[in-house]
Design an enzyme around this catalytic site. Structure first.
Site, PDB file in Angstrom:
ATOM      1  N   GLY A   2       1.023  -1.268  -0.057  1.00 61.45           N
ATOM      2  CA  GLY A   2       0.157   0.101  -0.150  1.00 61.45           C
ATOM      3  C   GLY A   2       0.728   1.268   0.108  1.00 61.45           C
ATOM      4  O   GLY A   2       2.100   1.194  -0.326  1.00 61.45           O
ATOM      5  N   GLY A   7       4.720   7.974   1.382  1.00 58.65           N
ATOM      6  CA  GLY A   7       5.783   6.733   1.043  1.00 58.65           C
ATOM      7  C   GLY A   7       4.745   5.537   0.353  1.00 58.65           C
ATOM      8  O   GLY A   7       3.713   5.356   0.779  1.00 58.65           O
ATOM      9  N   LYS A  19       8.635   0.912   4.460  1.00 56.80           N
ATOM     10  CA  LYS A  19       8.052   2.092   3.962  1.00 56.80           C
ATOM     11  C   LYS A  19       9.179   2.668   3.264  1.00 56.80           C
ATOM     12  O   LYS A  19      10.101   3.114   4.085  1.00 56.80           O
ATOM     13  CB  LYS A  19       7.179   3.020   4.900  1.00 56.80           C
ATOM     14  N   ASP A 111      -4.901  13.184  10.731  1.00 57.20           N
ATOM     15  CA  ASP A 111      -5.463  12.562   9.621  1.00 57.20           C
ATOM     16  C   ASP A 111      -6.205  11.049  10.071  1.00 57.20           C
ATOM     17  O   ASP A 111      -5.738  10.352   9.242  1.00 57.20           O
ATOM     18  CB  ASP A 111      -4.357  12.378   8.441  1.00 57.20           C
TER      19      ASP A 111
END
Length: 250
Positions: A2, A7, A19, A111
């Site tokens: 993902g 990143g 990552k 977030d």
């Protein structure tokens, strides 16, 4: 596996996630994520094991959450979570956020959304991730950062971020988990409480969501209170705290 705000994530051979931040990414965001993750150690926050830097990239070796994001589990894989499963996952999320807000100085995630929440252990363990735009409370922050559908009204109005801004995002995630739906529209707003059906006590859960997503930040309960209320087997057994309580001011 993902990607986050800045990143791309790959799965390593030793059951870790790697990552990768490329050189083109804002250096401050990379260093912020590393700094924040090095400060935290909680079972409901993704762990950072180590960092490697090369000429054109940073490599973050992190805990691997095999089941992917909460968003994908809800809306793509459509995992048939029970009512108690959903409440338990949101209790874990509340505990992770409470931990961040209890740090000195406080870390504001800024977030929180299902795409920044990972699941592991056969979908039973929740991990908050993606700290690229997280900031310590009291530091300089760029306004308007975050995902619009999950941002508190005061964030859209360019006011400062606080713990209560994170609480609003949590309330939106709570609604999404308990309704099985994605928030609609371009900006955050009070979600449709009639869609809250995947819980043992929908009427009480609606009150928690309504309080968390109140337009007035002072009317939103702190994460400590939300974690406490979600810890009851049936939320209806919890004694809901009224907004004028001192617990709302913490």
């Amino acid at each position: 596996m993902g990607h986050g705000s800045f990143g791309v994530v790959f799965r390593g051979k030793l059951d870790v996630a790697v990552k990768i931040f490329r050189e083109a990414v804002e250096k401050k965001s990379i260093e912020t994520e590393i700094t924040n993750l090095l400060r935290v150690q909680h079972e409901n926050i993704i762990r950072l094991y180590g960092v490697s830097k090369e000429t054109d990239a940073y490599y973050l070796v992190m805990e691997c959450a095999q089941n992917g994001t909460l968003h994908d589990c809800l809306h793509t894989k459509k995992i048939p979570f029970s009512e108690s499963d959903r409440q338990n996952l949101m209790l874990q999320c509340a505990k992770g956020m409470e931990y961040l807000h209890n740090l000195k100085p406080v870390i504001l995630h800024r977030d929180l959304k299902p795409k920044n929440i990972l699941l592991t252990n056969d979908y039973t363990m929740l991990k908050i991730c993606d700290f690229g735009i997280a900031r310590e409370k009291g530091t300089s922050m760029t306004v308007g950062i975050g995902t619009a559908k999950y941002c508190a009204p005061e964030v859209h109005q360019t006011s400062s971020y606080t713990e209560k801004s994170d609480v609003f995002g949590f309330g939106m995630v709570l609604w999404e988990v308990m309704s099985g739906r994605v928030p609609t529209g371009l900006m955050s707003k009070m979600p449709d409480l009639d869609k809250v059906i995947h819980c043992n006590s929908p009427d009480t859960m609606k009150i928690l969501i309504q309080q968390s997503c109140d337009e007035d930040p002072n009317m939103r309960p702190p994460m400590k209170t939300l974690a406490l209320l979600l810890s009851f087997d049936h939320v209806s057994q919890a004694k809901l705290i009224k907004p004028n309580s001192m617990d709302f001011k913490k």
